[in-house]
Design an enzyme around this catalytic site. Structure first.
Site, PDB file in Angstrom:
ATOM      1  CE  LYS A   1      -1.903   2.539   2.976  1.00  0.00           C
ATOM      2  NZ  LYS A   1      -2.102   3.849   2.513  1.00  0.00           N
TER       3      LYS A   1
ATOM      4  N   GLY B   1       6.804   4.858   8.427  1.00  0.00           N
ATOM      5  CA  GLY B   1       5.995   5.887   8.784  1.00  0.00           C
ATOM      6  C   GLY B   1       6.254   6.442  10.260  1.00  0.00           C
ATOM      7  CB  SER B   2       3.656   8.633  12.234  1.00  0.00           C
ATOM      8  OG  SER B   2       2.692   7.780  12.399  1.00  0.00           O
ATOM      9  CB  THR B   3       6.462   6.768  16.614  1.00  0.00           C
ATOM     10  OG1 THR B   3       7.615   6.778  16.329  1.00  0.00           O
ATOM     11  CG2 THR B   3       6.629   5.609  18.012  1.00  0.00           C
ATOM     12  CG  LEU B   4      -0.303   7.559  16.511  1.00  0.00           C
ATOM     13  CD1 LEU B   4      -0.798   7.479  18.061  1.00  0.00           C
ATOM     14  CD2 LEU B   4      -1.116   8.898  16.066  1.00  0.00           C
ATOM     15  CB  VAL B   5       0.833   4.748  11.834  1.00  0.00           C
ATOM     16  CG1 VAL B   5       0.254   3.580  10.832  1.00  0.00           C
ATOM     17  CG2 VAL B   5      -0.138   5.897  11.583  1.00  0.00           C
ATOM     18  N   GLY B   6       3.080   2.921  13.673  1.00  0.00           N
ATOM     19  CA  GLY B   6       3.649   1.851  14.102  1.00  0.00           C
ATOM     20  C   GLY B   6       3.088   1.169  15.100  1.00  0.00           C
TER      21      GLY B   6
ATOM     22  CD  GLU C   1      12.713   4.416   8.639  1.00  0.00           C
ATOM     23  OE1 GLU C   1      12.512   5.216   9.549  1.00  0.00           O
ATOM     24  OE2 GLU C   1      12.689   4.375   7.438  1.00  0.00           O
TER      25      GLU C   1
ATOM     26  CB  CYS D   1      12.325   9.251   9.504  1.00  0.00           C
ATOM     27  SG  CYS D   1      13.074   8.307   8.364  1.00  0.00           S
TER      28      CYS D   1
ATOM     29  CD  GLU E   1       9.323  12.453  12.644  1.00  0.00           C
ATOM     30  OE1 GLU E   1      10.371  11.860  12.021  1.00  0.00           O
ATOM     31  OE2 GLU E   1       8.189  11.456  12.819  1.00  0.00           O
TER      32      GLU E   1
END
Length: 500
Positions: A193, A246-251, A269, A303, A400
């Protein structure tokens, strides 16, 4: 049927035409999404719609996963030798090279990065990455372990199976190559995606993948939203691994979904808040140029951006003056202008997010030393921004920003700066500037980050691993290390003697 996107580039720096299908790529064909809906792709330079692409749904994820499993069991995986996989990857790299300017123009069009940067870094590095992993495809092997003369013990590094890959909008083509290369070299099938903001190069790449001769189902591409397609990939019971940038939140959400479903293998990552440490004995002019590259490259949408610039007190004033002058000299403008260094932020959402950080810095008492405002009246341009007089608890120091915003912080000695540099939940990258190589290396070793650059910033290579400590991720991209993310180790023990 999915529509054809045609665009004529007639710019000062590039003239050419592109035309390709905008459907989902499943089982070797471009198709409409199950609901026949589309997603608008916006030009961040103007805020206007470029084109529409097919929108994938959860049902399309199921269809793509089924196609990937079929390919893995019949034409890919262990059914095609590494030498043949290597040839296909090499052919893909050659096709990317033939279409390099077109791919760079598409990156500039829907991402906003300058055409020059897209040519010099993104497309060149993407080609190098695919070619690098082509070289690995026939070198995936295990070991023989000595036990005794009546037993044969060895390991096999087998492909995991069907891999879900979710890539971000800041380096669309480059992140696609980082994911495709090791996964295909090791024989996995892919359901990918791309970001809904920047899908154009990914879709165009599928035509090149098809042209290169990859079997149907080996690579599948679903343009869709994270809360539907991304979530479905992360929780799918028949996807064996998920890789996300992507972002840590989504990770965190992906990690949770992977654990709650089939406990699938993950590679993450994630974000960063990288320290850039400049000692009194640094070459100031060199440090200024690298610091500008560290924070303003790709409009700060990296990042690894060196967004916390620590400068020792003995050179602080001189550095700040020269850094300010350098920042002012960088042209913010149309990605297709010859001398543009920084284009627009990728979207209105990201523009607003960066401006909110700038406002928070002001409200918390930091000094806007330079910039902090919009550039122009059209598109999502933000001027290079420098904050001073910050404190460690400020949002602009801790979080970030992902924009052209840096904080310049004075420090006194090594212990002081190591403490401040490591005072973050992130640990992706870092940099040290000093002409004392012992000090530079010692400092680099003490920084809690997956990468430490010495007298340079943002230097990445296909054969050098990249990834984070702490909340900046799990696993490594690039190099031989990335191959470990995509293989399962099986031990085989054969009894050559009599039954006990």
């Amino acid at each position: 049927m999915a529509s054809i996107f045609t665009h004529e580039f007639n710019t000062p720096i590039y003239k050419g035409k592109t035309s390709f299908n905008t459907g989902l790529y499943i089982d070797g064909k471009f198709v409409d999404g199950s609901d026949k809906t589309t997603i608008d792709v916006i030009n961040p330079s103007t805020g206007k719609v470029i084109t529409k692409v097919a929108e994938a749904t959860v049902k399309d994820v199921d269809i793509a996963v089924a196609a990937a499993h079929k390919a893995f069991e019949t034409t890919w995986g262990l059914n095609m030798g590494g030498a043949e996989r290597s040839k296909l990857l090499s052919k893909l790299a050659r096709l990317m090279e033939e279409h390099q300017q077109e791919l760079a123009a598409l990156e500039a069009l829907d991402n906003g990065k300058t055409f020059n940067w897209a040519m010099d870094v993104d497309t060149t590095f993407a080609i190098d990455t695919i070619r690098y992993y082509a070289g690995w495809a026939d070198k995936i092997h295990g070991q023989v372990q000595e036990t005794d003369e009546k037993k044969l013990s060895y390991t096999r590094h087998e492909p995991i199976g069907v891999v879900g890959q979710i890539i971000p909008w800041n380096f669309p083509l480059l992140m696609m190559s980082w994911k495709l290369g090791p996964a295909l070299a090791t024989g996995n099938c892919i359901v990918m995606k791309p970001s809904e903001f920047t899908p154009l190069t990914a879709i165009r790449m599928c035509e090149l993948i098809h042209q290169a001769g990859f079997p149907p189902g080996a690579v599948n591409l679903l343009t869709g939203y994270g809360n539907t397609v991304g979530a479905a990939i992360s929780s799918h019971m028949k996807i064996d691994k998920v890789a996300f940038t992507g972002s840590t939140l989504v990770g965190r959400k992906i990690m949770e979904a992977a654990a709650k479903s089939n406990l699938k293998n993950i590679t993450l990552e994630l974000g960063g808040k990288s320290p850039n440490i400049i000692f009194n004995d640094a070459d100031i002019d060199q440090a200024v140029n690298w610091a500008a590259h560290g924070i303003y490259w790709n409009h700060g949408q990296a990042c690894s951006a060196g967004s916390r610039i620590f400068v020792q007190s003995g050179i602080y004033d001189e550095f700040l003056a020269k850094f300010t002058e350098k920042s002012r000299s960088l042209k913010v403008g149309d990605p297709f202008d010859l001398d543009s260094y920084q284009g627009p932020q990728v979207s209105k959402i990201q523009y607003d997010r960066v401006m909110e950080f700038i406002q928070s810095g002001k409200e918390q008492g930091a000094t806007v030393h330079l910039g902090g405002d919009r550039n122009g009246t059209e598109g999502y341009y933000i001027n290079p921004t420098i904050f001073t007089d910050t404190t460690p608890d400020m949002k602009i120091v801790q979080e970030e920003i992902f924009g052209p915003v840096g904080v310049v912080i004075k420090f006194e000695d090594e212990e002081d700066v190591i403490r401040q540099a490591n005072d973050t939940v992130f640990g992706l990258a870092s940099a040290v500037f000093s002409q004392n190589i012992t000090r530079a290396i010692t400092t680099a070793h003490r920084l809690k980050a997956g990468t430490a650059w010495v007298n340079c910033v943002n230097q990445l290579h296909a054969n050098v691993p990249f990834g984070g400590f702490k909340q900046s991720g799990i696993g490594r991209e690039l190099g031989e290390y990335a191959l470990h993310n995509y293989t399962a180790v099986k031990s085989v023990q054969v009894n050559l003697g009599h039954i006990m």
